[in-house]
Design an enzyme around this catalytic site. Structure first.
Site, PDB file in Angstrom:
ATOM      1  N   CYS A   1      44.467  44.967  50.224  1.00  0.00           N
ATOM      2  CA  CYS A   1      45.695  45.483  50.841  1.00  0.00           C
ATOM      3  C   CYS A   1      45.941  46.947  50.447  1.00  0.00           C
ATOM      4  O   CYS A   1      45.134  47.809  50.761  1.00  0.00           O
ATOM      5  CB  CYS A   1      46.878  44.584  50.510  1.00  0.00           C
ATOM      6  SG  CYS A   1      48.293  44.866  51.632  1.00  0.00           S
TER       7      CYS A   1
ATOM      8  N   HIS B   1      45.544  39.588  53.317  1.00  0.00           N
ATOM      9  CA  HIS B   1      45.854  38.818  52.113  1.00  0.00           C
ATOM     10  C   HIS B   1      45.262  37.408  52.233  1.00  0.00           C
ATOM     11  O   HIS B   1      45.995  36.419  52.314  1.00  0.00           O
ATOM     12  CB  HIS B   1      47.362  38.727  51.900  1.00  0.00           C
ATOM     13  CG  HIS B   1      47.960  39.955  51.312  1.00  0.00           C
ATOM     14  ND1 HIS B   1      47.793  40.318  49.990  1.00  0.00           N
ATOM     15  CD2 HIS B   1      48.728  40.929  51.869  1.00  0.00           C
ATOM     16  CE1 HIS B   1      48.439  41.440  49.747  1.00  0.00           C
ATOM     17  NE2 HIS B   1      49.011  41.840  50.869  1.00  0.00           N
TER      18      HIS B   1
ATOM     19  N   GLU C   1      44.091  35.730  49.993  1.00  0.00           N
ATOM     20  CA  GLU C   1      44.426  34.959  48.788  1.00  0.00           C
ATOM     21  C   GLU C   1      45.796  34.302  48.863  1.00  0.00           C
ATOM     22  O   GLU C   1      46.134  33.481  47.991  1.00  0.00           O
ATOM     23  CB  GLU C   1      44.369  35.882  47.560  1.00  0.00           C
ATOM     24  CG  GLU C   1      45.576  36.767  47.323  1.00  0.00           C
ATOM     25  CD  GLU C   1      45.646  38.001  48.213  1.00  0.00           C
ATOM     26  OE1 GLU C   1      46.594  38.799  48.038  1.00  0.00           O
ATOM     27  OE2 GLU C   1      44.764  38.158  49.079  1.00  0.00           O
TER      28      GLU C   1
END
Length: 310
Positions: free
Chosen positions: A142, A235, A237
């Site tokens: 990011c 993102h 994750e």
């Protein structure tokens, strides 16, 4: 993956409840192998949440990993107890002479600032430069991806008219790359950002390769130095509830925020999120660890320095 974590890290008990295999340093010391050493520079405000999200994904491999967390001195987070930082995090000064097989740099809530205006910018770029000679492969996520591409390759960022917020479909530009091993032809990734980098700027720089993008979310993944640097704008994750938490947080503050796209069942925020990025996320981190860290790192970790910065 049997992750070697510092005893009492909150993520250990949280993930054991999900039947995810982690172990503390005492048990790991009984295994007679050299674990991969991975350091996480965690710039996210909710550090325990980010730790748990990353450990969840790094656990999905047979490789043993010794995980360290690094913090910067130029900023004191407001949302993480100072005792947690003192027990589980190291300053860059303490590890600057060490070598790591892999490194992850997270996003940070500073994307609307010019890079040089970020109060810890000088410390960040010192760490980025250090990684080139002390880390086999670094995964920038990011804002960190934007920062790394700007610092190393001069790629600018642009403010969006509205926050890019939701879960979007992506494709691969080079499906044969090992980072995409096992990926479907189309896959989903959560995004949450106010700025973007643009493909036309990427394509002007011969030393970097645009390897994945999205019609709706733009540039997703850029690779440099044969995979020693991977820049990921989304993102992957994120846990199932992260976008929901962000949405309700901003609504509660009265901020202008649209409902995250392609996220809630039937696009109804009163219903639960539909997770359709979990398989891709696990493959992304497993492939990075296997093909760009484990397969490329020297047996004697100090030899990383001899790989050079190029």
């Amino acid at each position: 993956m049997p992750l070697n974590l510092q005893k009492n890290l909150p993520a250990i008990e949280l993930l054991k409840k999900e039947n995810i295999f982690v172990m503390d340093s005492l048990r790991a010391s009984e295994q007679d192998i050299r674990p991969l050493r991975v350091v996480v520079l965690n710039l996210m405000p909710l550090k325990i949440t980010t730790e748990t999200d990353l450990i969840r994904l790094l656990s999905n491999s047979p490789l043993q990993v010794e995980l360290d967390f690094m913090k910067i001195k130029g900023h004191t987070p407001k949302n993480t107890p100072i005792e947690h930082l003192q027990e589980f995090y190291k300053d860059f000064d303490l590890i600057s002479k060490e070598c790591y097989d892999g490194m992850i740099v997270t996003g940070a809530p500073v994307e609307l600032f010019d890079f040089e205006e970020v109060i810890y910018w000088n410390e960040i770029i010192e760490i980025f430069d250090w990684a080139r000679t002390h880390v086999t492969s670094t995964l920038y996520i990011c804002w960190a991806a934007q920062a790394g591409l700007y610092h190393f390759y001069g790629i600018p960022k642009y403010e969006l008219p509205a926050k890019k917020f939701g879960v979007f479909k992506h494709t691969m530009n080079d499906p044969l790359l090992p980072i995409f091993r096992g990926f479907d032809e189309e896959f989903f990734v959560p995004h949450s950002h106010h700025t973007e980098i643009r493909r036309e700027d990427i394509l002007k720089v011969p030393d970097i390769q645009l390897i994945s993008e999205s019609t709706d979310a733009g540039v997703y993944m850029v690779m440099a130095r044969g995979g020693r640097e991977l820049f990921v704008t989304g993102h992957s994750e994120y846990s199932p509830c992260t976008l929901d938490d962000e949405y309700k947080r901003d609504l509660g503050k009265g901020l202008p925020i649209a409902m995250p796209q392609n996220y809630y069942r039937d696009n109804d925020p009163a219903k639960e999120p539909v997770v359709h990025w979990r398989a891709h996320a696990n493959l992304l981190f497993t492939n990075w660890l296997n093909y760009y860290v484990y397969q490329e790192t020297p047996y004697h970790i100090e030899d990383i320095k001899h790989l050079g910065s190029l």
